[in-house]
Motif scaffolding. Structure first.
Motif, PDB file in Angstrom:
ATOM      1  N   PRO A 198       0.831  -1.209   0.000  1.00  0.00           N
ATOM      2  CA  PRO A 198       0.000   0.000   0.000  1.00  0.00           C
ATOM      3  C   PRO A 198       0.867   1.262   0.000  1.00  0.00           C
ATOM      4  CG  PRO A 198       0.033  -0.985   2.172  1.00  0.00           C
ATOM      5  CD  PRO A 198       0.802  -1.902   1.291  1.00  0.00           C
ATOM      6  N   SER A 199       0.217   2.407  -0.253  1.00  0.00           N
ATOM      7  CA  SER A 199       0.966   3.664  -0.368  1.00  0.00           C
ATOM      8  C   SER A 199       1.557   4.086   0.976  1.00  0.00           C
ATOM      9  CB  SER A 199       0.047   4.767  -0.889  1.00  0.00           C
ATOM     10  OG  SER A 199      -0.922   5.081   0.105  1.00  0.00           O
ATOM     11  N   LEU A 200       0.976   3.597   2.056  1.00  0.00           N
ATOM     12  CA  LEU A 200       1.507   3.940   3.380  1.00  0.00           C
ATOM     13  C   LEU A 200       1.502   2.669   4.221  1.00  0.00           C
ATOM     14  CD1 LEU A 200       2.367   6.244   5.356  1.00  0.00           C
ATOM     15  CD2 LEU A 200      -0.003   6.292   6.119  1.00  0.00           C
ATOM     16  N   SER A 201       2.612   2.453   4.911  1.00  0.00           N
ATOM     17  CA  SER A 201       2.694   1.260   5.741  1.00  0.00           C
ATOM     18  C   SER A 201       3.334   1.619   7.071  1.00  0.00           C
ATOM     19  CB  SER A 201       3.493   0.187   5.022  1.00  0.00           C
ATOM     20  OG  SER A 201       3.388  -1.017   5.734  1.00  0.00           O
ATOM     21  N   VAL A 202       3.279   0.690   7.983  1.00  0.00           N
ATOM     22  CA  VAL A 202       3.826   0.974   9.309  1.00  0.00           C
ATOM     23  C   VAL A 202       5.111   0.169   9.492  1.00  0.00           C
ATOM     24  CG1 VAL A 202       2.397  -0.802  10.406  1.00  0.00           C
ATOM     25  CG2 VAL A 202       3.278   1.070  11.780  1.00  0.00           C
ATOM     26  N   ASP A 203       6.057   0.782  10.181  1.00  0.00           N
ATOM     27  CA  ASP A 203       7.325   0.143  10.484  1.00  0.00           C
ATOM     28  C   ASP A 203       7.123  -0.716  11.725  1.00  0.00           C
ATOM     29  OD1 ASP A 203       9.718   0.089   9.284  1.00  0.00           O
ATOM     30  OD2 ASP A 203      10.596   1.768  10.388  1.00  0.00           O
ATOM     31  N   ALA A 204       7.061  -2.015  11.550  1.00  0.00           N
ATOM     32  CA  ALA A 204       6.894  -2.894  12.703  1.00  0.00           C
ATOM     33  C   ALA A 204       8.274  -3.302  13.193  1.00  0.00           C
ATOM     34  CB  ALA A 204       6.072  -4.112  12.313  1.00  0.00           C
ATOM     35  N   PRO A 237      21.648  -1.000   6.637  1.00  0.00           N
ATOM     36  CA  PRO A 237      21.220  -0.471   5.335  1.00  0.00           C
ATOM     37  C   PRO A 237      21.910  -1.176   4.164  1.00  0.00           C
ATOM     38  CG  PRO A 237      22.026   1.289   6.776  1.00  0.00           C
ATOM     39  CD  PRO A 237      22.277   0.010   7.486  1.00  0.00           C
ATOM     40  N   ALA A 238      23.188  -1.551   4.344  1.00  0.00           N
ATOM     41  CA  ALA A 238      23.931  -2.183   3.255  1.00  0.00           C
ATOM     42  C   ALA A 238      23.283  -3.517   2.872  1.00  0.00           C
ATOM     43  CB  ALA A 238      25.380  -2.398   3.681  1.00  0.00           C
ATOM     44  N   ILE A 239      22.925  -4.291   3.889  1.00  0.00           N
ATOM     45  CA  ILE A 239      22.346  -5.612   3.609  1.00  0.00           C
ATOM     46  C   ILE A 239      20.921  -5.472   3.104  1.00  0.00           C
ATOM     47  CG2 ILE A 239      21.674  -7.812   4.682  1.00  0.00           C
ATOM     48  CD1 ILE A 239      24.271  -7.557   6.293  1.00  0.00           C
ATOM     49  N   LEU A 240      20.200  -4.490   3.615  1.00  0.00           N
ATOM     50  CA  LEU A 240      18.853  -4.230   3.115  1.00  0.00           C
ATOM     51  C   LEU A 240      18.914  -3.873   1.626  1.00  0.00           C
ATOM     52  CD1 LEU A 240      15.814  -3.902   3.763  1.00  0.00           C
ATOM     53  CD2 LEU A 240      16.267  -1.512   4.273  1.00  0.00           C
ATOM     54  N   ALA A 241      19.906  -3.034   1.263  1.00  0.00           N
ATOM     55  CA  ALA A 241      20.056  -2.597  -0.131  1.00  0.00           C
ATOM     56  C   ALA A 241      20.351  -3.790  -1.039  1.00  0.00           C
ATOM     57  CB  ALA A 241      21.156  -1.561  -0.239  1.00  0.00           C
ATOM     58  N   LYS A 242      21.114  -4.739  -0.508  1.00  0.00           N
ATOM     59  CA  LYS A 242      21.487  -5.919  -1.280  1.00  0.00           C
ATOM     60  C   LYS A 242      20.251  -6.718  -1.705  1.00  0.00           C
ATOM     61  CE  LYS A 242      24.316  -9.933  -0.400  1.00  0.00           C
ATOM     62  NZ  LYS A 242      25.053 -10.608   0.681  1.00  0.00           N
ATOM     63  N   TYR A 243      19.223  -6.704  -0.849  1.00  0.00           N
ATOM     64  CA  TYR A 243      18.006  -7.478  -1.150  1.00  0.00           C
ATOM     65  C   TYR A 243      16.840  -6.576  -1.549  1.00  0.00           C
ATOM     66  CZ  TYR A 243      20.529 -11.357   0.930  1.00  0.00           C
ATOM     67  OH  TYR A 243      21.464 -12.310   1.202  1.00  0.00           O
ATOM     68  N   ARG A 244      17.146  -5.466  -2.177  1.00  0.00           N
ATOM     69  CA  ARG A 244      16.113  -4.489  -2.521  1.00  0.00           C
ATOM     70  C   ARG A 244      14.971  -5.105  -3.335  1.00  0.00           C
ATOM     71  NH1 ARG A 244      15.792   0.267   0.186  1.00  0.00           N
ATOM     72  NH2 ARG A 244      14.127  -1.052   0.892  1.00  0.00           N
ATOM     73  N   ASP A 245      15.300  -6.065  -4.190  1.00  0.00           N
ATOM     74  CA  ASP A 245      14.250  -6.668  -5.024  1.00  0.00           C
ATOM     75  C   ASP A 245      13.212  -7.405  -4.185  1.00  0.00           C
ATOM     76  OD1 ASP A 245      16.423  -8.351  -4.390  1.00  0.00           O
ATOM     77  OD2 ASP A 245      15.722  -9.850  -5.836  1.00  0.00           O
ATOM     78  N   ARG A 246      13.659  -7.926  -3.030  1.00  0.00           N
ATOM     79  CA  ARG A 246      12.703  -8.636  -2.177  1.00  0.00           C
ATOM     80  C   ARG A 246      12.022  -7.710  -1.173  1.00  0.00           C
ATOM     81  NH1 ARG A 246      15.797 -12.886   0.680  1.00  0.00           N
ATOM     82  NH2 ARG A 246      13.890 -12.959   1.925  1.00  0.00           N
ATOM     83  N   PHE A 247      12.685  -6.603  -0.889  1.00  0.00           N
ATOM     84  CA  PHE A 247      12.106  -5.648   0.057  1.00  0.00           C
ATOM     85  C   PHE A 247      11.931  -4.296  -0.623  1.00  0.00           C
ATOM     86  CE2 PHE A 247      14.844  -8.421   2.814  1.00  0.00           C
ATOM     87  CZ  PHE A 247      13.814  -9.119   3.415  1.00  0.00           C
ATOM     88  N   PRO A 248      10.905  -4.150  -1.468  1.00  0.00           N
ATOM     89  CA  PRO A 248      10.752  -2.879  -2.175  1.00  0.00           C
ATOM     90  C   PRO A 248      10.585  -1.727  -1.183  1.00  0.00           C
ATOM     91  CG  PRO A 248       8.839  -4.324  -2.508  1.00  0.00           C
ATOM     92  CD  PRO A 248       9.826  -5.095  -1.735  1.00  0.00           C
ATOM     93  N   ALA A 249      11.067  -0.553  -1.600  1.00  0.00           N
ATOM     94  CA  ALA A 249      10.966   0.611  -0.728  1.00  0.00           C
ATOM     95  C   ALA A 249       9.492   0.933  -0.506  1.00  0.00           C
ATOM     96  CB  ALA A 249      11.676   1.801  -1.366  1.00  0.00           C
ATOM     97  N   VAL A 250       9.118   1.171   0.740  1.00  0.00           N
ATOM     98  CA  VAL A 250       7.741   1.567   1.018  1.00  0.00           C
ATOM     99  C   VAL A 250       7.776   2.843   1.848  1.00  0.00           C
ATOM    100  CG1 VAL A 250       6.613  -0.689   0.964  1.00  0.00           C
ATOM    101  CG2 VAL A 250       7.756   0.063   3.041  1.00  0.00           C
ATOM    102  N   GLN A 251       6.746   3.631   1.673  1.00  0.00           N
ATOM    103  CA  GLN A 251       6.650   4.790   2.531  1.00  0.00           C
ATOM    104  C   GLN A 251       6.049   4.313   3.840  1.00  0.00           C
ATOM    105  OE1 GLN A 251       3.948   7.920   1.483  1.00  0.00           O
ATOM    106  NE2 GLN A 251       4.733   9.181   3.164  1.00  0.00           N
ATOM    107  N   SER A 252       6.850   4.368   4.894  1.00  0.00           N
ATOM    108  CA  SER A 252       6.347   3.838   6.156  1.00  0.00           C
ATOM    109  C   SER A 252       6.573   4.837   7.283  1.00  0.00           C
ATOM    110  CB  SER A 252       7.023   2.509   6.471  1.00  0.00           C
ATOM    111  OG  SER A 252       8.387   2.710   6.690  1.00  0.00           O
ATOM    112  N   PHE A 253       5.820   4.662   8.338  1.00  0.00           N
ATOM    113  CA  PHE A 253       5.967   5.556   9.489  1.00  0.00           C
ATOM    114  C   PHE A 253       6.218   4.729  10.740  1.00  0.00           C
ATOM    115  CE2 PHE A 253       1.567   4.265   9.588  1.00  0.00           C
ATOM    116  CZ  PHE A 253       1.279   4.163  10.934  1.00  0.00           C
ATOM    117  N   LYS A 254       6.789   5.393  11.760  1.00  0.00           N
ATOM    118  CA  LYS A 254       7.013   4.731  13.037  1.00  0.00           C
ATOM    119  C   LYS A 254       5.930   5.170  14.011  1.00  0.00           C
ATOM    120  CE  LYS A 254      11.873   3.611  13.778  1.00  0.00           C
ATOM    121  NZ  LYS A 254      12.592   3.751  12.518  1.00  0.00           N
ATOM    122  N   VAL A 255       5.444   4.224  14.802  1.00  0.00           N
ATOM    123  CA  VAL A 255       4.427   4.561  15.795  1.00  0.00           C
ATOM    124  C   VAL A 255       4.945   5.648  16.736  1.00  0.00           C
ATOM    125  CG1 VAL A 255       3.053   3.624  17.699  1.00  0.00           C
ATOM    126  CG2 VAL A 255       3.433   2.270  15.647  1.00  0.00           C
TER     127      VAL A 255
END
Lengths: 279, 351
Positions: free
Chosen positions: B253-259, B305-323
């Motif tokens: 979705p266009s907005l998601s939450v950072d769990a 961040p480096a390892i997250l970037a490595k798997y970008r295809d599996r973890f697409p960037a989402v606009q998320s917020f923190k509670v």
């Protein structure tokens, strides 16, 4: 010598066993239950009242106690029939059927809940036929009832069965030879003899159903005001670290259950007395 | 009467006394020896965690145990306990001897600070990334081909749609979903009243409230109930593994939450068991490249961040917020949304 004996009961050890009974009951039952009421006591009377009369709580009492009573009543009728069939007739596989009765006792309740849900869900074995007829069982209060009937069945069968085994068929034959119809024999000979045991089975099935959580939670759907059982309300409050609120609801359950069981016991005593007068 | 036979037994009782002394002496040596040995190396750690992290920590523990052995020369066992996050926190308060806690919402660690000071007040500072070695995010899972064309939160309030969500009252997963919907409502409607109407309309489409995230997944996948399941991203992978690829699709979705999945050392227990060093090493290890790779493998978003970037295809960037940032933290959210009689109860009981 004679005087000393006069005070004694025939069975020795009355004081010892009574003392043990009281101590044991206190330790196992009364102390934990007292803790429930003590935990509640941090609430003021108003807070307590607000907690136990909240709309969601009220709806859950109606469901839990209503479905439990109904399930126990259904079990009393069909449990009696099952016990009758098992005791009075011999048929191939009777031993196996007899053993099957106990399964709901032994099965972990979560397993029961998951299987019942799988069967009655709209794509389940039974659910797929019931759904087109407009009958929904899983995720409705009817599902709760089905789960409670399942877990309560053995209680009625197992309390009635031994009494029925002791009840000689000669009584029924005597009634018949004295001109009683089959229905009269059943109503005036068999049922009165079984009634106390049937009530006990009803009470046990009811008590078990009121406290049931594991199996119901999977099939209920847990919608507020519709299919939330009281034990779920308690768990919900615990999840919010609200011990006092949880115990407040628990104390309502305890009191209502106690009163209902007491009424059943009194009814049983009354039946036993009036039954004695008749014969 | 007593004294009359005492002299006769004197020799015997002196001998017993002698045995007793020796026995006590030996026992205390054993005890002290045991305590010292225990103090030097805790033979085990207990990680008390939430429901669906079971497989992840099983993999992590194997690697950690080998590392610890290589570094200190001593063996260590890591025991795991899993269950609903809040219930686990309750167990720890109740006396379950956890050396470390790894939860799925910060409130379940904050409560350990509040009740009995089991965890240090500044636990968020004790480890990098606010003490959260990984996060997950709330996504939609729809049936193959997305037959109802669900793209965003706004589509979920459509009349006649069925949305599967775990019970926010008993599940952290459900709470995150509710809060993501709330934040979307706030953003698009611009007011709390508008947000309330939005979540009310959304939850009016929920036919079943399962106790936990796994239960909701089962209801959606196995019972085939509902058009969309809202759950954590990592559940989508679990689903694909269980029911085969291609039966379901993930919609971001266009907005998601950072769990976030916060971790902490339980100070009181580690002090008593002399296990603080091992506990710290264990949690530090979660941030190592090796552990972060394992985390990514289990479909949680690694904090590195480096390892997250490595798997970008599996973890697409989402606009998320923190509670913590957007909604004022869990304590406030709990008080205003989930406590009895507050917003969640209001939208659910006046349907």
């Amino acid at each position: 010598m004679a005087g000393a004996y006069a005070n004694r009961k025939v069975l020795p050890g009355f004081k010892l066993t009574l003392g043990f009974t009281v101590a044991y009951l206190s330790l196992i039952v009364l102390v934990p239950l007292t803790a429930v009421f003590l935990k509640t006591s941090v609430l003021t009377a108003d807070q307590f009242w607000a907690q136990i009369t909240a709309p969601r709580a009220m709806a859950s009492y109606r469901l839990t106690f209503g479905a439990s009573l109904l399930a126990a009543a259904i079990n009393a009728v069909f449990g009696l029939m099952l016990a009758w069939a098992l005791v009075r007739y011999s048929f191939p596989g009777r031993k196996i059927v007899d053993a099957l009765i106990d399964l709901p006792f032994a099965l972990p309740t979560a397993v029961a809940g998951i299987s019942l849900t799988a069967i009655y869900a709209k794509n389940g074995w039974l659910g797929q036929f019931l759904e087109p007829l407009g009958i929904k069982i899983a995720f409705t209060p009817v599902g709760v009832l089905v789960a409670l009937i399942f877990i309560g069945l053995p209680f009625v069968v197992r309390t009635v069965q031994p009494i029925l085994e002791d009840l000689d068929t000669e009584y029924e034959e005597a009634a018949a030879s004295l001109g009683a119809s089959r229905w009269e024999t059943l109503r005036r000979v068999v049922i009165p003899a079984l009634f106390p045991a049937l009530l006990t089975g009803f009470a046990l099935a009811f008590a078990r159903a009121v406290g049931e959580y594991g199996s119901v939670i999977f099939i209920a759907g847990n919608m507020p005001l519709i299919s939330e059982i009281t034990p779920l309300i308690i768990i919900t409050k615990l999840e919010q670290y609200d011990y006092a609120g949880a115990t407040a609801i628990a104390s309502v359950m305890l009191v209502v259950s106690f009163v209902l069981l007491l009424v059943i016991n009194l009814l049983q005593a009354w039946v036993a007395r009036s039954g004695g007068k008749e014969s | 009467m007593f004294a009359s036979y005492l002299p006769v037994k004197a020799g015997f009782s002196a001998r017993i006394e002698g045995w007793l002394h020796r026995a006590v002496l030996v026992a205390s040596f054993l005890l002290i020896g045991g305590i010292v040995a225990f103090a030097q190396s805790p033979a085990s750690l207990l990680n008390v965690s939430y429901d669906v992290s079971r497989e992840l920590y099983k993999d992590i523990n194997t690697v950690f145990i080998a590392k610890w052995k290589a570094k200190t020369g001593q063996g260590i066992a890591v025991n795991q306990s899993h269950g609903g996050s809040s219930r686990q926190a309750l167990s720890v308060i109740g006396g379950l001897e956890a050396d470390v806690v790894t939860m799925n919402q910060t409130a379940d660690i904050d409560i350990l600070v509040e009740r009995g000071g089991l965890v240090a007040k500044d636990w968020r500072k004790a480890f990098p990334f606010e003490a959260a070695p990984y996060t997950s995010t709330t996504v939609f899972i729809v049936r193959k081909g997305n037959p109802k064309a669900l793209k965003d939160w706004g589509d979920l309030v459509r009349e006649g749609l069925q949305v599967i969500v775990p019970n926010p009252k008993t599940s952290g997963n459900g709470r995150y979903t509710y809060l993501a919907a709330w934040a979307y409502g706030l953003k698009t409607k611009g007011s709390e009243a508008g947000a309330k109407d939005f979540v009310k309309a959304l939850f009016a489409n929920v036919p079943v409230l399962d106790g936990g995230g796994r239960g909701a997944t089962t209801t959606f996948a196995q019972r085939e109930i509902g058009d969309v399941l809202i759950t954590f991203e990592n559940e989508a992978t679990a689903l694909a593994k269980e029911f085969g690829e291609g039966k379901f699709e993930v919609v971001y979705p266009s907005l998601s939450v950072d769990a976030t999945a916060p971790v902490a050392i339980v100070e009181t227990v580690t002090a008593k068991r002399h296990s603080r060093e091992a506990a710290k090493a264990y949690l530090d290890f979660l941030y190592s490249a090796e552990a972060q790779e394992i985390i990514a493998k289990h479909s949680f978003r690694p904090a590195d961040p480096a390892i997250l970037a490595k798997y970008r295809d599996r973890f697409p960037a989402v606009q998320s917020f923190k509670v913590e940032d957007t909604l004022g933290g869990w304590e406030k959210v709990q008080r205003e949304h989930f406590a009895d009689g507050t917003i969640y109860d209001q939208i659910m009981t006046r349907r």
